[in-house]
Design an enzyme around this catalytic site. Structure first.
Site, PDB file in Angstrom:
ATOM      1  N   ASP A 206       0.384   6.094   1.166  1.00  0.00           N
ATOM      2  CA  ASP A 206      -0.715   5.375   0.954  1.00  0.00           C
ATOM      3  C   ASP A 206      -2.365   6.244   2.330  1.00  0.00           C
ATOM      4  O   ASP A 206      -3.332   5.598   2.391  1.00  0.00           O
ATOM      5  CB  ASP A 206      -0.740   4.527   1.624  1.00  0.00           C
ATOM      6  CG  ASP A 206      -1.884   2.869   1.646  1.00  0.00           C
ATOM      7  OD1 ASP A 206      -2.568   3.106   0.678  1.00  0.00           O
ATOM      8  OD2 ASP A 206      -2.182   2.383   2.413  1.00  0.00           O
TER       9      ASP A 206
ATOM     10  N   SER B  31      -6.947  -1.198  -0.243  1.00  0.00           N
ATOM     11  CA  SER B  31      -6.041  -1.280  -0.842  1.00  0.00           C
ATOM     12  C   SER B  31      -6.409  -1.978  -2.096  1.00  0.00           C
ATOM     13  O   SER B  31      -5.825  -3.538  -0.950  1.00  0.00           O
ATOM     14  CB  SER B  31      -5.156  -0.550  -0.952  1.00  0.00           C
ATOM     15  OG  SER B  31      -5.381   1.293  -0.035  1.00  0.00           O
TER      16      SER B  31
ATOM     17  N   GLN C 298      -3.893   4.270  -7.296  1.00  0.00           N
ATOM     18  CA  GLN C 298      -3.587   3.295  -6.174  1.00  0.00           C
ATOM     19  C   GLN C 298      -5.659   3.167  -6.261  1.00  0.00           C
ATOM     20  O   GLN C 298      -6.514   3.825  -7.198  1.00  0.00           O
ATOM     21  CB  GLN C 298      -4.288   3.324  -4.550  1.00  0.00           C
ATOM     22  CG  GLN C 298      -4.530   2.561  -4.324  1.00  0.00           C
ATOM     23  CD  GLN C 298      -3.993   2.598  -2.545  1.00  0.00           C
ATOM     24  OE1 GLN C 298      -4.960   2.468  -2.361  1.00  0.00           O
ATOM     25  NE2 GLN C 298      -3.018   3.070  -1.707  1.00  0.00           N
TER      26      GLN C 298
END
Length: 281
Positions: free
Chosen positions: A192, A213, A263
């Site tokens: 991430d 996110s 993502q």
């Protein structure tokens, strides 16, 4: 040989969950000075909770998840695991993370028994400088210190501290053993890093009031070793309205593909940077 950080590092202890009744787990997250929990920490903890209900040698091969609410560093996290299916070769788990009685994150993860078959690697990406030829960046707000994880960006034009851009080399410098599930969880944690920045439209100069996110997916192609150098590269795919998508890969020094990542991020521009709507005439 580089010095190893002990397994009492905040990064390592973040993955130590306390089992409650049944398939429920408790974690005491650490924001490391951030106002919100780092999304990768929640992904890793949820994957750890799911993995604790799986028998060996079944390893995670994919996870798909949604960030529902911001995580609060000062509040404990409760993970509830649902054993969706245990088949002859695959197991599926659904995990929900709660804070203060509300869901903040949901994941579905699938685990697979090793099976013989073809092993076809895609072509390696264009070569980049090796980590030994790059200087590291300093940081402490993702892992609690500057020693648990080492990051060396390919773009060396920055200030030597976060934020950074993709691609970059990364490795864990702690002694973490050989448990495949722990290496996979730590890879999920690392996956991430700087992804929201990677979802920006190429060349964009927009300022954003909100950058978060929305969802996160990982496909684990091969068992990772996060205590060895890995090249993480994410690139923008699309940016429409306030949503941007980034996709990328995690590879070894030799170029072997370890994982693929995707993502979608919410990039809400500041009021003075909102682009005018196209005419419908």
């Amino acid at each position: 040989m580089r010095g190893l950080v002990t397994d009492t590092s905040p990064f390592r202890t973040a993955l130590e969950l306390r089992r409650l009744d049944g398939d429920r787990f408790l974690a005491y997250p650490n924001g490391f000075g951030r106002e919100r929990l780092f999304g990768g920490q929640v992904v890793a903890q949820a994957l750890r909770a799911a993995g604790l209900t799986i028998g060996a040698p079944r390893d995670v091969h994919s996870l798909h998840s949604y960030f529902l609410r911001p995580g609060r560093p000062e509040e404990p996290l409760r993970f509830e695991v649902t054993r969706t299916r245990d088949g002859r070769a695959f197991s599926t788990r659904n995990v929900t993370a709660h804070q203060e009685g509300k869901p903040i994150y949901e994941m579905i993860a699938s685990f697979h028994d090793p099976e013989p078959g073809e092993d076809w690697p895609p072509p390696a990406p264009p070569s980049v400088p090796l980590p030994d030829d790059l200087r590291p960046v300093r940081f402490s707000r993702l892992f609690g210190d500057d020693r648990s994880v080492e990051i060396r960006p390919v773009d060396q034009s920055g200030s030597g501290s976060f934020p950074i851009s993709h691609p970059f080399w990364v490795r864990v410098t702690m002694s973490i053993g050989t448990e495949a599930a722990m290496h996979a969880c730590m890879l999920a944690y690392l996956s991430d890093i700087a992804v929201v920045r990677a979802a920006r439209a190429p060349g964009s100069t927009a300022r954003y009031d909100l950058r978060v996110s929305l969802d996160h997916s990982i496909w684990f192609h091969r068992p990772p070793r996060v205590d060895e150098w890995l090249l993480y590269s994410m690139d923008p795919v699309a940016h429409v309205g306030t949503r941007g998508l980034a996709q990328g890969s995690i590879r070894t020094v030799e170029g072997t593909l370890i994982a693929s990542v995707a993502q979608e991020a919410l990039l809400r521009p500041a009021a003075d940077h909102v682009a005018p709507r196209a005419s419908r005439n």
